[in-house]
Design a protein around this motif. Structure first.
Motif, PDB file in Angstrom:
ATOM      1  N   UNK A 133     -23.601 -34.524  21.331  1.00 11.25           N
ATOM      2  CA  UNK A 133     -23.617 -35.755  22.171  1.00 11.25           C
ATOM      3  C   UNK A 133     -24.309 -36.954  21.390  1.00 11.25           C
ATOM      4  N   UNK A 134     -23.970 -38.107  21.233  1.00 12.75           N
ATOM      5  CA  UNK A 134     -24.610 -39.124  20.655  1.00 12.75           C
ATOM      6  C   UNK A 134     -24.777 -39.077  19.229  1.00 12.75           C
ATOM      7  N   UNK A 135     -24.378 -37.934  18.486  1.00  7.81           N
ATOM      8  CA  UNK A 135     -24.599 -37.993  17.034  1.00  7.81           C
ATOM      9  C   UNK A 135     -23.519 -38.315  16.468  1.00  7.81           C
ATOM     10  N   UNK A 136     -23.575 -38.708  14.998  1.00  5.43           N
ATOM     11  CA  UNK A 136     -22.253 -38.730  14.081  1.00  5.43           C
ATOM     12  C   UNK A 136     -21.922 -37.450  13.600  1.00  5.43           C
ATOM     13  N   UNK A 137     -20.587 -37.283  13.779  1.00  4.44           N
ATOM     14  CA  UNK A 137     -20.072 -36.023  13.287  1.00  4.44           C
ATOM     15  C   UNK A 137     -18.860 -36.182  12.352  1.00  4.44           C
TER      16      UNK A 137
END
Length: 568
Positions: free
Chosen positions: A528-532
């Motif tokens: 959550x909140x990260x670039x994927x």
């Protein structure tokens, strides 16, 4: 065990067969051990002949003591030589492996060709072992034989110069045979090494795909592949061994000729019968010491070929340049900062010269954005991930991170922000804790952090049921774990790394649909909140992403953009 070579990238360590002082000392000790063996044979002959004359026993005491001393000295000195030489070889092997793996890292994966993991690791390990063993199998035996041969030559020349000439002739002819043996070994070494690499590749392929092969009934075919690979290795080894056998036979013939010549020369002399026996038996003992010369030639040829193979792999320019050498990193290695803004503009990339494997492509990835990349084989999905991970520099266009071209940043600064999860996460034979700490910042993390990462990856219940918790030992390659558990462990690693960008390369390709869906859901929760960014052939979990981009095959002209469809 490394020297330096001037290249385009500056001074680079080069694998070599450097001989350390400790190896030379071991060779001298081995020479004394070999000399003891020759002296034991010669002195025993003198003692037997002298005893047959029934002299006063006291006159034999010196020879008896000598026989005992030589008999005891040979194994003791041989032990000392083995201890010192192996210690030196293992130290050199550790040093060379460290230096080699450090040189492999900048080449990964773009400069490793199509080698599989097992083929690459097995080939490098075997080749480095061959190079390191040259100290024990080549240098030490040669020094030992030379020391013993010089002592034998001095003794026989002092007793009867004519026999000394015979021994000198044996030494010279033996040297010629060793050179010939080395040439024959080197001629066939390429075929042997190629067959050995193919055997490793096939065995690794079959082992990695054992479950799939059983599912489609391919066990018999797989065994046939392994048998065929071993058959080619056996044929190459047999062909090479013929020359070795010829040289071994030549050494035996040389020993026989030297012994007969010595006997012919000493018979007419008025030397004491015991001395005559000593002179006749010296060529026998010297020939016995030279039996291992064929093995020396074999080890030397293998070491040279292995060193050449390693250098051909390592002596390449990396596929990425570190434009920020000497600069301070702009991020903490803890990797806990806000995700960066990534942008690709007109990017084209290639793994090999003369081909385009990606693009041109434009892509905007704001912080926390989640995008799935789909497309047929050859469309450049994995190449895109390699460019983003700083494993491959683009041929054209730019990749910027927070507005700065990644090629102008320190390489480690960019890579420290990115975690990668692929379709075959490797698990080492060791504890669960050790397997996860590999991904932790600076290799350190509290047990509570590790357990949180496992729970975030959906492995909380699995962890609770483990008998030894984080101390549970895992088999090599994750033996004993299901595909879903291995995939989730890879997710736990990415979570524990605290890196703000996660690249997914077919992370659930080998899982059934429900398991794949559950793993991706856990991954999205944990990140959550990260670039994927995920590349996939399948449609599983696409609804979990903000955008799906479908790539088409790349085109050669940089002015054209491949068609892409976006589903929000």
């Amino acid at each position: 065990m490394s020297t330096t070579r001037k290249g385009l990238g500056g001074d680079r360590p080069q694998v070599s067969q450097r001989v350390s002082r400790q190896v030379w000392v071991a060779g001298l000790i081995g020479g004394l051990a070999t000399a003891c063996g020759i002296a034991l044979t010669a002195t025993s002959g003198w003692l037997i002949v002298r005893a047959s004359q029934a002299p006063v026993v006291l006159t034999l005491m010196t020879a008896i003591v000598g026989v005992r001393a030589f008999g005891i000295g040979r194994p003791v000195l041989r032990y000392a030589e083995r201890l010192r030489s192996h210690d030196a070889a293992l130290a050199d092997l550790a040093e060379t492996r460290t230096a080699t793996f450090a040189r492999l890292i900048p080449l990964t994966p773009a400069r490793l060709g199509r080698r599989g993991r097992g083929e690459l690791l097995g080939g490098v390990v075997d080749d480095l072992t061959d190079v390191a063993e040259a100290a024990v199998r080549v240098t030490v035996p040669i020094v030992s034989i030379l020391v013993a041969a010089v002592l034998a030559l001095a003794l026989t020349t002092w007793a009867l110069p004519a026999v000394g000439l015979v021994v000198a002739g044996m030494i010279g002819t033996g040297a010629v045979l060793v050179v010939l043996a080395t040439r024959l070994e080197e001629a066939g070494q390429g075929a042997v090494l190629a067959a050995r690499a193919e055997t490793t590749r096939v065995a690794t392929l079959v082992a990695d795909q054992a479950t799939e092969l059983r599912a489609v009934g391919g066990e018999r075919a797989a065994l046939g592949w392994i048998e065929a690979a071993h058959g080619r290795l056996r044929e190459a080894a047999d062909s090479q061994s013929r020359g070795r056998a010829l040289i071994a036979g030549g050494l035996l013939a040389l020993t026989g000729l030297g012994t007969v010549s010595a006997a012919f020369l000493v018979l007419p002399t008025d030397l004491h019968p015991g001395v005559k026996a000593l002179l006749v038996l010296t060529p026998v003992a010297l020939g016995d010491a030279a039996v291992g010369l064929t093995d020396i030639a074999r080890a030397h040829a293998r070491a040279r070929a292995s060193a050449g193979r390693i250098e051909s792999l390592l002596d390449q320019e990396p596929a990425v340049r570190d434009g920020g050498e000497g600069r301070l990193r702009t991020t903490s290695p803890k990797g806990a900062e806000r995700p960066p803004h990534l942008r690709l503009a007109g990017v084209r990339a290639s793994w090999t010269d003369g081909a385009t494997h990606l693009g041109p492509i434009d892509l905007d990835l704001p912080p926390g954005f989640r995008v799935a990349i789909t497309g047929p084989n050859g469309s450049g999905k994995s190449t895109l991930l390699a460019v983003l991970a700083r494993h491959l520099d683009p041929l054209a266009g730019s990749v910027t991170l927070n507005g700065v071209d990644v090629r102008d940043r320190p390489l480690a600064d960019v890579r420290d922000r990115i975690a990668i999860v692929d379709d075959e996460p490797h698990l080492f034979a060791g504890t669960l804790r050790a397997n996860l700490l590999l991904a932790a910042p600076d290799g350190r993390a509290d047990d509570a952090d590790i357990e949180d990462a496992l729970r975030a990856a959906g492995l909380g219940l699995w962890l609770a049921n483990l008998p030894d918790g984080l101390d549970t030992r895992l088999g090599a390659g994750g033996n004993g774990l299901s595909g879903g558990e291995r995939a989730r462990l890879a997710v736990a690693r990415a979570t524990l790394s605290r890196r703000p960008v996660i690249l997914l390369d077919e992370p659930v390709a080998h899982l059934d649909h429900p398991t794949a869906k559950a793993v991706l859901a856990d991954l999205m929760t944990a990140s959550a909140g990260k670039t994927v960014i995920m590349v996939t052939h399948h449609g599983v979990g696409l609804d979990l992403f903000d955008t799906t981009i479908e790539l088409a095959a790349p085109v050669a002209s940089p002015a054209r953009t491949p068609p892409a469809t976006t589903r929000n």
